[in-house]
Enzyme design. Structure first.
Site, PDB file in Angstrom:
ATOM      1  N   TYR A  14       5.874  33.569  -8.588  1.00 46.82           N
ATOM      2  CA  TYR A  14       5.531  32.258  -9.164  1.00 46.82           C
ATOM      3  C   TYR A  14       5.175  32.410 -10.641  1.00 46.82           C
ATOM      4  CZ  TYR A  14       2.545  28.238 -10.252  1.00 46.82           C
ATOM      5  OH  TYR A  14       1.971  27.142 -10.856  1.00 46.82           O
TER       6      TYR A  14
ATOM      7  N   SER B  51       1.899  27.324 -16.326  1.00 43.55           N
ATOM      8  CA  SER B  51       0.671  27.654 -15.592  1.00 43.55           C
ATOM      9  C   SER B  51      -0.154  28.647 -16.403  1.00 43.55           C
ATOM     10  CB  SER B  51       1.010  28.296 -14.253  1.00 43.55           C
ATOM     11  OG  SER B  51      -0.155  28.814 -13.654  1.00 43.55           O
TER      12      SER B  51
HETATM   13  P1  NAP Z   1       1.286  19.235  -5.935  1.00 45.09           P
HETATM   14  O1  NAP Z   1       0.093  18.359  -5.890  1.00 45.09           O
HETATM   15  O2  NAP Z   1       1.475  20.277  -4.881  1.00 45.09           O
HETATM   16  O3  NAP Z   1       2.608  18.313  -6.013  1.00 45.09           O
HETATM   17  C1  NAP Z   1       3.832  18.931  -6.037  1.00 45.09           C
HETATM   18  C2  NAP Z   1       4.916  17.949  -6.426  1.00 45.09           C
HETATM   19  O4  NAP Z   1       6.145  18.676  -6.533  1.00 45.09           O
HETATM   20  C3  NAP Z   1       5.129  16.874  -5.397  1.00 45.09           C
HETATM   21  O5  NAP Z   1       5.624  15.737  -6.051  1.00 45.09           O
HETATM   22  C4  NAP Z   1       6.202  17.481  -4.495  1.00 45.09           C
HETATM   23  O6  NAP Z   1       7.001  16.501  -3.836  1.00 45.09           O
HETATM   24  C5  NAP Z   1       7.042  18.220  -5.537  1.00 45.09           C
HETATM   25  N1  NAP Z   1       7.709  19.387  -4.976  1.00 45.09           N
HETATM   26  C6  NAP Z   1       7.149  20.417  -4.298  1.00 45.09           C
HETATM   27  N2  NAP Z   1       8.095  21.287  -3.906  1.00 45.09           N
HETATM   28  C7  NAP Z   1       9.269  20.784  -4.351  1.00 45.09           C
HETATM   29  C8  NAP Z   1      10.614  21.193  -4.218  1.00 45.09           C
HETATM   30  N3  NAP Z   1      10.962  22.297  -3.544  1.00 45.09           N
HETATM   31  N4  NAP Z   1      11.572  20.424  -4.765  1.00 45.09           N
HETATM   32  C9  NAP Z   1      11.255  19.293  -5.420  1.00 45.09           C
HETATM   33  N5  NAP Z   1      10.002  18.855  -5.583  1.00 45.09           N
HETATM   34  C10 NAP Z   1       9.025  19.582  -5.036  1.00 45.09           C
HETATM   35  O7  NAP Z   1       1.386  20.048  -7.304  1.00 45.09           O
HETATM   36  P2  NAP Z   1       0.429  20.037  -8.594  1.00 45.09           P
HETATM   37  O8  NAP Z   1      -0.782  20.854  -8.283  1.00 45.09           O
HETATM   38  O9  NAP Z   1       0.268  18.655  -9.114  1.00 45.09           O
HETATM   39  O10 NAP Z   1       1.288  20.921  -9.612  1.00 45.09           O
HETATM   40  C11 NAP Z   1       2.188  20.318 -10.536  1.00 45.09           C
HETATM   41  C12 NAP Z   1       2.678  21.376 -11.498  1.00 45.09           C
HETATM   42  O11 NAP Z   1       1.568  21.977 -12.165  1.00 45.09           O
HETATM   43  C13 NAP Z   1       3.448  22.519 -10.833  1.00 45.09           C
HETATM   44  O12 NAP Z   1       4.490  22.935 -11.684  1.00 45.09           O
HETATM   45  C14 NAP Z   1       2.417  23.624 -10.744  1.00 45.09           C
HETATM   46  O13 NAP Z   1       3.028  24.888 -10.716  1.00 45.09           O
HETATM   47  C15 NAP Z   1       1.635  23.381 -12.015  1.00 45.09           C
HETATM   48  N6  NAP Z   1       0.291  23.935 -11.954  1.00 45.09           N
HETATM   49  C16 NAP Z   1      -0.639  23.408 -11.116  1.00 45.09           C
HETATM   50  C17 NAP Z   1      -1.908  23.968 -11.078  1.00 45.09           C
HETATM   51  C18 NAP Z   1      -2.991  23.439 -10.201  1.00 45.09           C
HETATM   52  O14 NAP Z   1      -4.092  24.031 -10.204  1.00 45.09           O
HETATM   53  N7  NAP Z   1      -2.787  22.369  -9.449  1.00 45.09           N
HETATM   54  C19 NAP Z   1      -2.210  25.076 -11.901  1.00 45.09           C
HETATM   55  C20 NAP Z   1      -1.223  25.581 -12.731  1.00 45.09           C
HETATM   56  C21 NAP Z   1       0.027  24.995 -12.755  1.00 45.09           C
HETATM   57  P3  NAP Z   1       6.623  15.949  -2.351  1.00 45.09           P
HETATM   58  O15 NAP Z   1       5.441  15.051  -2.492  1.00 45.09           O
HETATM   59  O16 NAP Z   1       7.845  15.216  -1.893  1.00 45.09           O
HETATM   60  O17 NAP Z   1       6.306  17.158  -1.518  1.00 45.09           O
END
Ligand code: NAP
Length: 242
Positions: A147, A134
């Site tokens: 986090y 991140s």
């Molecule tokens: P998201 O849309 O919230 O999707 C989260 C995914 O992780 C879903 O597939 C969810 O499964 C799974 N998940 C959540 N909690 C979990 C748990 N306890 N155990 C196993 N799986 C779990 O997330 P995203 O925004 O695409 O983020 C993806 C990655 O990018 C993460 O590592 C996040 O920290 C990083 N990131 C995101 C952003 C951003 O702005 N979006 C910024 C920086 C970093 P379900 O569908 O079954 O719930």
């Protein structure tokens, strides 16, 4: 056909990575907490496009569940550690339980999953491990202290393993997204005042989309990525250097 396992690939960034790796010719193993409609529909979409996809589910905050998942994984050539747990809580109010849930999902489970897949990669003399970090590793948000620390810990592990696995043909890298518009932040960004503050903090002036993270992961996982290891690559519209 090589196999790619992408954690948290039912939605958001993980889904975009799974679609990209499937179109690159990998059999993909999709993962989420539960076997939701999101994940089932994604498997169908990949198969309708001629790809191969399987589903495994586990809550990675629960280390016993991670252990059971590890037992199921076979012959994984590419591991993308994308799932994470993120709580937005002022740091003085974080409970020990909140801390462990985030550390378990974002760091301990990542290590366990690497331990589970690495012997196959070593035997094959080829492997790719990508952690999803991140921008908060560089710019921690005050209300996401654990986090951002968990992501920094994961990146430190990535650097150590990149050295330890370099002679085995295994590369280990981190891709650190900035603000990517997904289910995770839709609610927070629906507040116009907060959304303006966030947009103003991004040099390019707009949020990223999940697909913006998929190309770099595809490159890192390809043979063309063989000379890139131990790196953290920000996909953040310049936010980390702001
Ligand atoms: P998201 O849309 O919230 O999707 C989260 C995914 O992780 C879903 O597939 C969810 O499964 C799974 N998940 C959540 N909690 C979990 C748990 N306890 N155990 C196993 N799986 C779990 O997330 P995203 O925004 O695409 O983020 C993806 C990655 O990018 C993460 O590592 C996040 O920290 C990083 N990131 C995101 C952003 C951003 O702005 N979006 C910024 C920086 C970093 P379900 O569908 O079954 O719930």
């Amino acid at each position: 056909m090589k196999t790619a396992f992408i954690t948290g690939s039912s939605r958001g960034i993980g889904k975009a990575i799974a679609l990209r790796l499937a179109s690159d010719g990998y059999r993909v193993i999709l993962h989420g907490v539960n076997e939701s409609n999101h994940i089932k529909n994604l498997k169908t979409e990949i198969e309708q496009n001629g790809g191969k996809a399987d589903i495994v589910c586990a809550d990675l905050c629960d280390l016993e569940a991670t252990g059971v998942l590890c037992e199921k994984l076979e012959n994984v050539d590419v591991l993308v550690l994308n799932a994470s747990t993120q709580y937005r809580i002022p740091w003085q109010k974080i409970t020990v339980k909140d801390c462990y849930e985030q550390l378990n999902c974002n760091f301990v489970s990542s290590m366990m999953l690497i331990q589970a897949v690495v012997s196959h990669m070593k035997d094959a003399g080829w492997g790719r491990i990508v952690t999803i970090g991140s921008v908060q590793e560089a710019k921690p948000h005050p209300d996401m202290l654990v986090y951002s620390a968990s992501k920094a810990a994961q990146t430190n592990m990535m650097q150590s393993l990149s050295l330890q696995l370099a002679k085995d043909g295994i590369t280990v890298n981190n891709v650190a997204p900035g603000v990517i518009y997904t289910d995770r932040n839709i609610e927070a960004l629906s507040d116009p005042e907060y959304a303006k503050k966030v947009t103003d903090s991004i040099p390019v002036g707009f949020y990223g989309a999940p697909g913006d993270c998929a190309g770099i992961v595809s490159l890192l996982c390809s043979d063309e990525g063989r000379y890139i290891t131990g790196q953290s690559i920000y996909v953040d519209g310049g936010k980390s250097v702001q």
